[in-house]
Write a protein that holds these residues in place. Structure first.
Motif: not given
Length: 110
Positions: A23, A33, A38
């Motif tokens: 990330y 993300d 996500g």
């Protein structure tokens, strides 16, 4: 959706999860993300650690070669291997405050 992780040592805990998930940082308290697939991760500052065991952990599935490389990168970033008895089926790692993640290759990659 946002997942919140309580942390006494927010920078170290954030770094662990940043490397685990790949990330990007977003400010001082969040990770996002880069592919926008996500959940957002928010890191809430705590004054003292919780005494009870965490009731939640993440399972992260990656291609075999990426799973092993990710485990090494997470350890390099300050994580620790909690259990590797089933490796290379999966590894359990923990951040500096004990929050866990299982990293495993995709089930169909064996």
């Amino acid at each position: 959706m946002q997942l919140t992780i309580d942390a006494v040592s927010r920078p170290e805990v954030m770094r662990f999860w940043q490397v685990v998930l790949g990330y990007d940082e977003f400010g001082d308290e969040d990770l996002i993300d880069p592919f926008d697939d996500g959940p957002w991760l928010h890191f809430q500052q705590m004054d003292e650690p919780r005494q009870e065991r965490n009731r939640l952990h993440l399972d992260l599935y990656l291609p075999q070669e990426e799973a092993e490389a990710r485990v090494a990168a997470v350890v390099e970033a300050g994580g620790r291997i909690v259990n590797d008895a089933k490796a290379p089926l999966y590894w359990t790692l923990a951040d500096p405050e004990g929050n866990e993640v299982d990293i495993a290759p995709w089930p169909d990659s064996h």
